[in-house]
Structure formats: C-alpha cells, structure tokens
Scaffold this motif. Structure first.
Motif, PDB file in Angstrom:
ATOM      1  N   UNK A  36       0.543  -0.507   0.532  1.00 16.29           N
ATOM      2  CA  UNK A  36      -0.157  -0.251  -0.347  1.00 16.29           C
ATOM      3  C   UNK A  36       0.892   1.250   0.455  1.00 16.29           C
ATOM      4  N   UNK A  37       0.510   2.068  -0.503  1.00 15.04           N
ATOM      5  CA  UNK A  37       1.585   3.466  -0.290  1.00 15.04           C
ATOM      6  C   UNK A  37       1.187   4.579   0.614  1.00 15.04           C
ATOM      7  N   UNK A  38       1.192   4.887   0.591  1.00 16.91           N
ATOM      8  CA  UNK A  38       1.057   5.740   1.887  1.00 16.91           C
ATOM      9  C   UNK A  38       1.493   7.293   1.425  1.00 16.91           C
ATOM     10  N   UNK A  39      -0.685   7.476   2.560  1.00 15.07           N
ATOM     11  CA  UNK A  39      -0.720   9.297   1.516  1.00 15.07           C
ATOM     12  C   UNK A  39      -1.402   9.917   2.697  1.00 15.07           C
ATOM     13  N   UNK A  40      -0.706  11.417   2.681  1.00 12.20           N
ATOM     14  CA  UNK A  40      -0.783  11.702   3.545  1.00 12.20           C
ATOM     15  C   UNK A  40      -2.793  12.374   2.920  1.00 12.20           C
ATOM     16  N   UNK A  41      -3.720  12.968   4.352  1.00 10.31           N
ATOM     17  CA  UNK A  41      -4.947  12.848   3.940  1.00 10.31           C
ATOM     18  C   UNK A  41      -4.950  14.236   4.788  1.00 10.31           C
ATOM     19  N   UNK A  42      -4.221  14.698   5.590  1.00 11.53           N
ATOM     20  CA  UNK A  42      -5.210  16.298   6.274  1.00 11.53           C
ATOM     21  C   UNK A  42      -3.774  16.203   7.631  1.00 11.53           C
TER      22      UNK A  42
END
Length: 169
Positions: A36-42
């Motif tokens: 899974x990618x690591x994604x900044x959400x908020x």
C-alpha cells in the motif's frame, strides 16, 4: 471445453507441495500482503467533528472518507482515538455512501454502517462491513496518513491495482 486429466499421484503431490509452500510464513505473507502507498490525507488542526474529508485511496479510482467522530472508535487515531476513514463504496452494489448523523448511508439501497465500530453494517442489504482505511497519526506534525486497507474494496479482487498511481508522501 479443454480438460486435462491428471493422475491421483500428481494431484496429491501438487497439493502437498502447495501446503508446504503456504505453511512457510514468508511465502504465505507474500501472497496475502499488498504494498500500500502512504498518503497524507489531512492535518488534525484542519478537522472538525462530524465534517467528512473526501480523498482517494489506495488509488485514484477508490473514493474514501475521513471523519473525526468526536467519540473513541475502533481503529481510530489521534489524541482521542476518534479519527477514522473508510472506503465510500457500499459493499452491497458499490453505490456511494455519505456520512450523516454519525453513520454512513448508502444512497441506493439505504444500507447503514457504523464508523465507530469498524464500519459494521447495521441496516440494509449490505452483508459486509465497509473497508476501513488504516491510518497513522504523527503527533509531532499533526499529519494523518493512510497506510493500508482492512477489507476488500467493492468490485475488486485485490485492493491494489497493478497500474495504481497515487502520490506517495
């Protein structure tokens, strides 16, 4: 239809080899884990209780919703353990779900899911819970990242598509 006959000995031998292969923890994990990618959400300072944040994860074709519930939740992150995220595709037929009155509601058939209890179905046609996005909260910065999915996103055989492109942070 073309069918190949195999002997009992070949079948049993192949089955034994597969069992041996899958009983090795490294091989079994390689088959079930996904990168899974690591994604900044908020950032936590931008969140308000009950106001959903829409994003896509683990790829651009997978809509999801992050919500600060104002009450502790299973799998919740943040200082109060009340920030959760879910796929926003209903597990019944893939219709969009929206957050309203402390629950996710399917626009098509009115299935309802409890975001404080792992996205558990409590009304309607859906027989599976909403897939929960695994989150990580970094107290130093206040950033919230998506790092995985618990459950299968509607309409897929794998959550990670071979051609997924999403910016990693």
């Amino acid at each position: 239809m073309f069918m190949t006959k195999i002997s009992r000995r070949t079948f049993i031998g192949g089955s034994a080899a597969m069992v041996a292969l899958l009983s090795t923890p490294e091989w079994a994990m390689a088959l079930i884990t996904q990168p899974y990618p690591r994604l900044k959400i908020a950032n936590i300072k931008d969140l308000k209780v009950g106001e959903p944040v829409s994003f896509n994860y683990p790829d651009e074709q997978s809509p999801a919703i992050l919500i600060k519930l104002g009450e502790r939740a299973i799998g919740g992150v943040g200082p109060e353990g009340d920030i959760v995220a879910y796929s926003s595709l209903c597990t019944h037929k893939g219709c969009p779900v929206s957050y309203s009155k402390k629950r996710f509601v399917c626009a098509c058939h009115y299935s309802m899911f409890d975001p404080a209890k792992n996205g558990q179905t409590f009304q309607g046609h859906a027989s599976e819970w909403l897939p929960q996005i695994i989150l990580r909260f970094e107290p130093r910065t206040g950033n919230i990242y998506a790092e995985g999915v618990e459950g299968l996103i509607w309409g897929r055989i794998r959550n990670i598509l071979k051609s997924s492109k999403i910016s990693k942070l």
